[in-house]
Write a protein that holds these residues in place. Sequence first.
Motif, PDB file in Angstrom:
ATOM      1  N   GLY A  79       0.817  -1.207   0.000  1.00 17.16           N
ATOM      2  CA  GLY A  79       0.000   0.000   0.000  1.00 17.16           C
ATOM      3  C   GLY A  79       0.849   1.253   0.000  1.00 17.16           C
ATOM      4  O   GLY A  79       0.556   2.208  -0.719  1.00 17.16           O
ATOM      5  N   ALA A  80       1.911   1.252   0.814  1.00  7.93           N
ATOM      6  CA  ALA A  80       2.817   2.402   0.842  1.00  7.93           C
ATOM      7  C   ALA A  80       3.504   2.579  -0.502  1.00  7.93           C
ATOM      8  O   ALA A  80       3.650   3.701  -1.003  1.00  7.93           O
ATOM      9  N   GLN A  81       3.909   1.474  -1.096  1.00 10.06           N
ATOM     10  CA  GLN A  81       4.575   1.535  -2.402  1.00 10.06           C
ATOM     11  C   GLN A  81       3.626   2.070  -3.468  1.00 10.06           C
ATOM     12  O   GLN A  81       4.014   2.891  -4.310  1.00 10.06           O
ATOM     13  N   ALA A  82       2.368   1.622  -3.420  1.00  6.87           N
ATOM     14  CA  ALA A  82       1.375   2.123  -4.375  1.00  6.87           C
ATOM     15  C   ALA A  82       1.143   3.614  -4.185  1.00  6.87           C
ATOM     16  O   ALA A  82       1.005   4.365  -5.163  1.00  6.87           O
ATOM     17  N   CYS A 235     -22.731 -11.008  -8.602  1.00  7.46           N
ATOM     18  CA  CYS A 235     -22.147  -9.686  -8.358  1.00  7.46           C
ATOM     19  C   CYS A 235     -21.450  -9.641  -7.002  1.00  7.46           C
ATOM     20  O   CYS A 235     -21.778 -10.398  -6.094  1.00  7.46           O
ATOM     21  N   TRP A 236     -20.501  -8.717  -6.874  1.00 13.01           N
ATOM     22  CA  TRP A 236     -19.730  -8.573  -5.641  1.00 13.01           C
ATOM     23  C   TRP A 236     -19.213  -7.146  -5.525  1.00 13.01           C
ATOM     24  O   TRP A 236     -19.285  -6.365  -6.468  1.00 13.01           O
ATOM     25  N   GLN A 237     -18.669  -6.834  -4.355  1.00 11.63           N
ATOM     26  CA  GLN A 237     -18.101  -5.506  -4.106  1.00 11.63           C
ATOM     27  C   GLN A 237     -16.666  -5.445  -4.617  1.00 11.63           C
ATOM     28  O   GLN A 237     -15.881  -6.346  -4.382  1.00 11.63           O
ATOM     29  N   GLN A 238     -16.334  -4.350  -5.308  1.00 14.73           N
ATOM     30  CA  GLN A 238     -15.004  -4.217  -5.892  1.00 14.73           C
ATOM     31  C   GLN A 238     -14.421  -2.844  -5.596  1.00 14.73           C
ATOM     32  O   GLN A 238     -15.114  -1.832  -5.606  1.00 14.73           O
ATOM     33  N   LEU A 239     -13.110  -2.820  -5.343  1.00 17.81           N
ATOM     34  CA  LEU A 239     -12.397  -1.568  -5.116  1.00 17.81           C
ATOM     35  C   LEU A 239     -12.377  -0.709  -6.380  1.00 17.81           C
ATOM     36  O   LEU A 239     -12.325  -1.249  -7.490  1.00 17.81           O
ATOM     37  N   PRO A 240     -12.361   0.610  -6.223  1.00 15.03           N
ATOM     38  CA  PRO A 240     -12.053   1.449  -7.390  1.00 15.03           C
ATOM     39  C   PRO A 240     -10.578   1.257  -7.739  1.00 15.03           C
ATOM     40  O   PRO A 240      -9.776   0.865  -6.883  1.00 15.03           O
ATOM     41  N   SER A 241     -10.203   1.489  -8.975  1.00 17.73           N
ATOM     42  CA  SER A 241      -8.793   1.372  -9.331  1.00 17.73           C
ATOM     43  C   SER A 241      -8.000   2.430  -8.581  1.00 17.73           C
ATOM     44  O   SER A 241      -8.519   3.499  -8.251  1.00 17.73           O
ATOM     45  N   PHE A 242      -6.732   2.133  -8.305  1.00 15.11           N
ATOM     46  CA  PHE A 242      -5.945   3.092  -7.538  1.00 15.11           C
ATOM     47  C   PHE A 242      -5.648   4.348  -8.353  1.00 15.11           C
ATOM     48  O   PHE A 242      -5.401   5.406  -7.774  1.00 15.11           O
ATOM     49  N   ARG A 243      -5.686   4.250  -9.657  1.00 21.37           N
ATOM     50  CA  ARG A 243      -5.539   5.445 -10.482  1.00 21.37           C
ATOM     51  C   ARG A 243      -6.736   6.380 -10.275  1.00 21.37           C
ATOM     52  O   ARG A 243      -6.585   7.604 -10.230  1.00 21.37           O
ATOM     53  N   GLU A 244      -7.943   5.817 -10.156  1.00 19.04           N
ATOM     54  CA  GLU A 244      -9.115   6.635  -9.852  1.00 19.04           C
ATOM     55  C   GLU A 244      -8.957   7.318  -8.505  1.00 19.04           C
ATOM     56  O   GLU A 244      -9.297   8.493  -8.338  1.00 19.04           O
ATOM     57  N   VAL A 245      -8.442   6.590  -7.529  1.00 11.64           N
ATOM     58  CA  VAL A 245      -8.207   7.151  -6.199  1.00 11.64           C
ATOM     59  C   VAL A 245      -7.215   8.311  -6.289  1.00 11.64           C
ATOM     60  O   VAL A 245      -7.420   9.381  -5.722  1.00 11.64           O
ATOM     61  N   GLY A 246      -6.115   8.093  -7.027  1.00 18.37           N
ATOM     62  CA  GLY A 246      -5.114   9.136  -7.191  1.00 18.37           C
ATOM     63  C   GLY A 246      -5.666  10.366  -7.876  1.00 18.37           C
ATOM     64  O   GLY A 246      -5.375  11.505  -7.465  1.00 18.37           O
ATOM     65  N   ASN A 247      -6.465  10.170  -8.917  1.00 17.88           N
ATOM     66  CA  ASN A 247      -7.072  11.307  -9.625  1.00 17.88           C
ATOM     67  C   ASN A 247      -7.986  12.108  -8.690  1.00 17.88           C
ATOM     68  O   ASN A 247      -7.993  13.344  -8.705  1.00 17.88           O
ATOM     69  N   ARG A 248      -8.740  11.385  -7.885  1.00 26.37           N
ATOM     70  CA  ARG A 248      -9.670  12.044  -6.957  1.00 26.37           C
ATOM     71  C   ARG A 248      -8.902  12.869  -5.909  1.00 26.37           C
ATOM     72  O   ARG A 248      -9.255  14.013  -5.615  1.00 26.37           O
ATOM     73  N   LEU A 249      -7.840  12.271  -5.371  1.00 28.32           N
ATOM     74  CA  LEU A 249      -7.068  12.979  -4.358  1.00 28.32           C
ATOM     75  C   LEU A 249      -6.292  14.149  -4.954  1.00 28.32           C
ATOM     76  O   LEU A 249      -6.063  15.161  -4.278  1.00 28.32           O
ATOM     77  N   LYS A 250      -5.889  14.026  -6.203  1.00 29.96           N
ATOM     78  CA  LYS A 250      -5.216  15.158  -6.860  1.00 29.96           C
ATOM     79  C   LYS A 250      -6.177  16.349  -6.973  1.00 29.96           C
ATOM     80  O   LYS A 250      -5.780  17.501  -6.759  1.00 29.96           O
TER      81      LYS A 250
END
Length: 364
Positions: A79-82, A235-250
């Motif tokens: 997680g830290a590396q990502a 169907c199941w619960q899925q994480l958003p991609s980490f690129r989406e997370v990064g874009n949102r935080l930017k």
Amino acid sequence: MAKKQRWYSLGLLLVCVQTLVSALDMWWNLGVHRFETWRNPQLYILGTQPLCTQLKGLSAGQTRFCQLYHDHMPSIGRGAQAGIGECQWQFRFRRWNCSTVDDTSVFGPIVNIASREAGFTHAISAAGVVHAVSRSCRDGELASCGCSRARRPKNLHRDWIWGGCGDNIEYGYRFSKAFVDVREKEKNHPRHSRGLARMMMNLHNNEAGRRSVYNYAKVACKCHGVSGSCSLKTCWQQLPSFREVGNRLKDRYDAATEVRFNRRGTKLVRKNKKYNKASKEDMIYLDQSPDYCESNPETGSVGTLGRECNRNSQGMDGCTLMCCGRGYNTFKRKLVERCNCKFYWCCYVRCKTCERIVDVHTCK
């Protein structure tokens, strides 16, 4: 209720532990640490000292977490590396490009300045832990969690099955909150103190990072049926991609709110009343960012000397802004690329090798 009490009791225990780690030692160091030793249980104890106590960057409370949940540490490291990688991607065209240094601070002295940049590093790192731990639960890598137990969404088609092995975002969120935040809660700070303000800022931005993952979980589905007729879906619960997370935080970084103490010195409030109050998903900061144009070891700025820029851009990656008005040098670079690719039946692709000369601009 029993689970909540267990997490609460563990949190109280860790809050009582006083940190002995210097301000620049950070758990982000796990993002550049090799974790093969955790894979082998026989190597977990080195003599009579647990491996956790020998890791640089962990606070006293985080070391305790490591001892209790040592199988989680590789996930925390991923997680830290990502988080580090995503930070560098998001700021690759900015004067501050999220550069790292070769010590346990990872980001260098910049984290000592309560600026937008420090806020982003805390948010993206906390988000990385949520993301990695949630995925590790789903993959069966952790002893204390498994697939997601999230409730069936109310708007899911009634004929579709809810029950695939989803990412356990609920557990990932709780663990990230406990592990990441304990570092900030280990010391008592007096009212109006700089330490209290920074602690509150870090806790707020940690939470903003976690919510950028938790609040944006998706529903993923897989079709079943004869010849792919999709007559049935699981169907199941899925994480958003980490690129989406990064874009949102930017975006949150660009719209971050400057804060200060209230009169009682117990709460951070917006400094300029003209702007909206910061929500729990928004970032906050205390100090203005330093000048990243010139190299400055005291602030952690590496400057923009030698950075590549885009002569035709008017944005932050343009030579005018990137080079801070100092001008730029231009030189030729030969690129060797695959070209004229053709597909042959069956089944391979054959390409030629082409060379071209491009102009490259670097800041003076």
